[in-house]
Design a protein around this motif. Structure first.
Motif, PDB file in Angstrom:
ATOM      1  N   PHE A 309      40.045  41.211  43.467  1.00 17.33           N
ATOM      2  CA  PHE A 309      41.076  40.318  42.936  1.00 17.33           C
ATOM      3  C   PHE A 309      40.571  38.885  42.868  1.00 17.33           C
ATOM      4  CE2 PHE A 309      44.668  37.397  43.710  1.00 17.33           C
ATOM      5  CZ  PHE A 309      45.363  37.617  42.534  1.00 17.33           C
ATOM      6  N   CYS A 312      38.309  38.495  39.947  1.00 19.15           N
ATOM      7  CA  CYS A 312      39.111  38.510  38.722  1.00 19.15           C
ATOM      8  C   CYS A 312      39.664  37.119  38.427  1.00 19.15           C
ATOM      9  CB  CYS A 312      40.234  39.524  38.851  1.00 19.15           C
ATOM     10  SG  CYS A 312      41.461  39.470  37.525  1.00 19.15           S
ATOM     11  N   THR A 313      40.178  36.425  39.453  1.00 17.09           N
ATOM     12  CA  THR A 313      40.724  35.085  39.221  1.00 17.09           C
ATOM     13  C   THR A 313      39.648  34.119  38.746  1.00 17.09           C
ATOM     14  OG1 THR A 313      40.430  34.326  41.529  1.00 17.09           O
ATOM     15  CG2 THR A 313      42.493  35.467  40.981  1.00 17.09           C
ATOM     16  N   CYS A 316      38.696  34.938  35.090  1.00 15.91           N
ATOM     17  CA  CYS A 316      39.748  34.455  34.198  1.00 15.91           C
ATOM     18  C   CYS A 316      39.692  32.934  34.061  1.00 15.91           C
ATOM     19  CB  CYS A 316      41.121  34.885  34.731  1.00 15.91           C
ATOM     20  SG  CYS A 316      41.447  36.654  34.573  1.00 15.91           S
ATOM     21  N   THR A 330      39.429  42.858  32.337  1.00 13.86           N
ATOM     22  CA  THR A 330      39.336  42.082  33.574  1.00 13.86           C
ATOM     23  C   THR A 330      40.603  42.205  34.398  1.00 13.86           C
ATOM     24  OG1 THR A 330      37.859  40.480  32.529  1.00 13.86           O
ATOM     25  CG2 THR A 330      38.997  39.772  34.520  1.00 13.86           C
ATOM     26  N   ILE A 331      41.739  42.051  33.746  1.00 11.54           N
ATOM     27  CA  ILE A 331      43.011  42.081  34.452  1.00 11.54           C
ATOM     28  C   ILE A 331      43.306  43.460  35.035  1.00 11.54           C
ATOM     29  CG2 ILE A 331      45.516  41.868  34.168  1.00 11.54           C
ATOM     30  CD1 ILE A 331      44.164  39.202  34.191  1.00 11.54           C
ATOM     31  N   GLN A 334      39.461  45.272  36.808  1.00 13.76           N
ATOM     32  CA  GLN A 334      38.829  44.512  37.879  1.00 13.76           C
ATOM     33  C   GLN A 334      39.851  43.868  38.811  1.00 13.76           C
ATOM     34  OE1 GLN A 334      35.861  41.762  36.387  1.00 13.76           O
ATOM     35  NE2 GLN A 334      35.254  43.172  34.763  1.00 13.76           N
ATOM     36  N   GLY A 335      40.973  43.421  38.257  1.00 17.88           N
ATOM     37  CA  GLY A 335      41.925  42.672  39.069  1.00 17.88           C
ATOM     38  C   GLY A 335      42.978  43.492  39.770  1.00 17.88           C
ATOM     39  N   SER A 396      48.582  39.104  45.183  1.00 16.49           N
ATOM     40  CA  SER A 396      48.700  37.958  44.281  1.00 16.49           C
ATOM     41  C   SER A 396      49.919  37.095  44.602  1.00 16.49           C
ATOM     42  CB  SER A 396      48.787  38.430  42.828  1.00 16.49           C
ATOM     43  OG  SER A 396      50.023  39.093  42.586  1.00 16.49           O
TER      44      SER A 396
END
Length: 435
Positions: A309, A312-313, A316, A330-331, A334-335, A396
């Protein structure tokens, strides 16, 4: 404001107090609208704010913490109402000193008068889980002693059970957030804040993460005078960011930018470089010290994210810096986001979100006129059924809470400037190797 003799306990009693507050606030705002339509002056917002302060302040626990979070979004209220609601950060109704002294004796083995050279019976801050008293050690140091409210653990549990029931009631058959998953994340984080030993450990950990920036100050701690319900720290003095915001127009633009840049580093630096974030970013937790440094307080809510996570941030953020859109792979892959709509629909939504989120990263930005949160809220109205099928991972929640608070603080301070060099350099360092 008079002392509150006890913290109301029991799920029904606490829920009833909140419901009663909501009814009175609604009536106050309705009366206010009528008066304004008739061209009359009205103090409806101030009355409403006072009612919120009194009710949530007396309840304390998760109810007050939720109220503190809501104050971050009070920018549309008139100044007098913002001042009253801002007191939720540090001036909630206090408990009598006798109850606080009892906790200290139970935890440290003696009354305050025997442990400290001086101990103020009046707290200088009172918040959701405890209140803070100024004291002087026998060695001369001035300290802040945070003492947990007696009975707050039971009150917090009542609030968390009410919250879980609420999440289940709006679950819409699983279309919204996974109620259990999110409720457990909130329960885990808020329950952890009851353990001041844990907070002490997180404070020392965060001190190390802020070491590259000597203008960011974490107060010294006295472990021998700290327990599960008492925390003794160095007394840092200076106006909070909330207090600065009340007279923000008197501050030169360069001062507002410097404070904003310090805040940005204090929140985003440890996350981007070490996967760890100070999640309680309300403005009462930051002090503008007289020598220009920024004091960082309250480490009860410090979150270390998972590697996928976190990465991922960063990916992004780099995409937005480069002018690209967030992408589905990605979201989702991966996230850890659960996406219950088609890839094409999801990508369209991500592109719209990107156009909103990228604005501060394209040019020197004026946060005083920022409308990111409002525009994201508009998306919920335009795509309600699609957005409720995109569920971010539970971890998150704390990161989102921190970033929303950061954004609102920058807006309240009317910060204007270019933070791209910080993001660019920190992203390059963070993505250069594993964490």
């Amino acid at each position: 404001m008079s002392d509150d003799p006890s913290i109301p306990s029991g799920r029904l009693k606490r829920l009833t107090r909140i419901a009663g507050m909501a009814t009175q606030v609604g009536a106050s705002l309705a009366t206010d609208r009528v008066k304004r339509l008739l061209g009359r002056e009205s103090d409806g917002h101030a009355v409403m704010a006072q009612r919120v302060l009194e009710t949530l302040g007396s309840l304390k626990g998760a109810a007050l913490k939720a109220g503190q979070a809501l104050t971050l979004f009070s920018s549309q209220l008139p100044p007098e109402a913002r001042v009253i609601i801002g007191k939720l950060f540090s001036q909630a109704p206090r408990l009598p000193f006798a109850e606080i002294a009892t906790v200290i004796q139970e935890e440290l083995g003696a009354p305050p008068s025997e442990i400290f050279a001086e101990f103020s019976e009046e707290p200088f801050a009172a918040a959701s889980l405890g209140q803070v008293h100024e004291a002087r050690l026998r060695t001369g140091e001035r300290v802040a002693v945070k003492v947990q409210y007696p009975g707050i653990a039971a009150a917090l549990e009542d609030d968390l059970r009410n919250l879980e029931s609420l999440l289940k009631s709006v679950g819409m058959g699983g279309l919204l957030l996974d109620a259990h998953e999110y409720a457990e994340e909130i329960r885990r984080e808020l329950s952890g804040e009851l353990d001041y030993r844990r907070e002490l450990a997180q404070l020392e950990h965060y001190r190390g993460l802020l070491a590259p920036w000597p203008d960011l100050v974490v107060p010294k701690a006295w472990p021998e005078l700290s327990t599960g319900r008492v925390l003794t720290l160095e007394r840092l003095e200076g106006p909070t960011l909330n207090e600065l915001a009340h007279d923000v127009d008197s501050l030169p633009e360069e001062v507002r930018f410097r404070r904003g840049e310090q805040l940005l580093r204090a929140v985003c630096g440890p996350w981007m470089l070490h996967r760890t974030i100070h999640a309680d970013t309300h403005p009462g937790n930051y002090l503008a010290l007289p020598d220009g440094r920024l004091g960082v307080l309250d480490f009860g809510s410090v979150k270390t994210g998972s590697e996928p996570f976190w990465r991922c941030t960063l990916v992004c953020a780099r995409a937005l810096m480069e002018g690209s859109s967030l992408d589905w792979v990605t979201i989702h892959e991966q996230g850890g986001f659960h996406i219950g709509i088609s890839k094409d629909k999801a990508q369209k939504l991500l592109e719209e979100i990107s156009r909103i989120a990228v604005t501060p990263l394209q040019e020197p930005y004026d946060y005083a006129t920022d409308t990111i949160i409002e525009k994201l809220s508009e998306l919920k109205l335009r795509y309600p059924l699609d957005l409720i099928r995109i569920r971010p991972p539970a971890e998150s929640l704390m990161v989102g809470r921190a970033m929303a608070g950061l954004l609102q603080n920058l807006r309240a301070l009317k910060v204007r400037g270019d933070f791209r060099p910080f993001f660019r350099n920190t992203l390059n360092t963070a993505l250069a190797g594993p964490r």
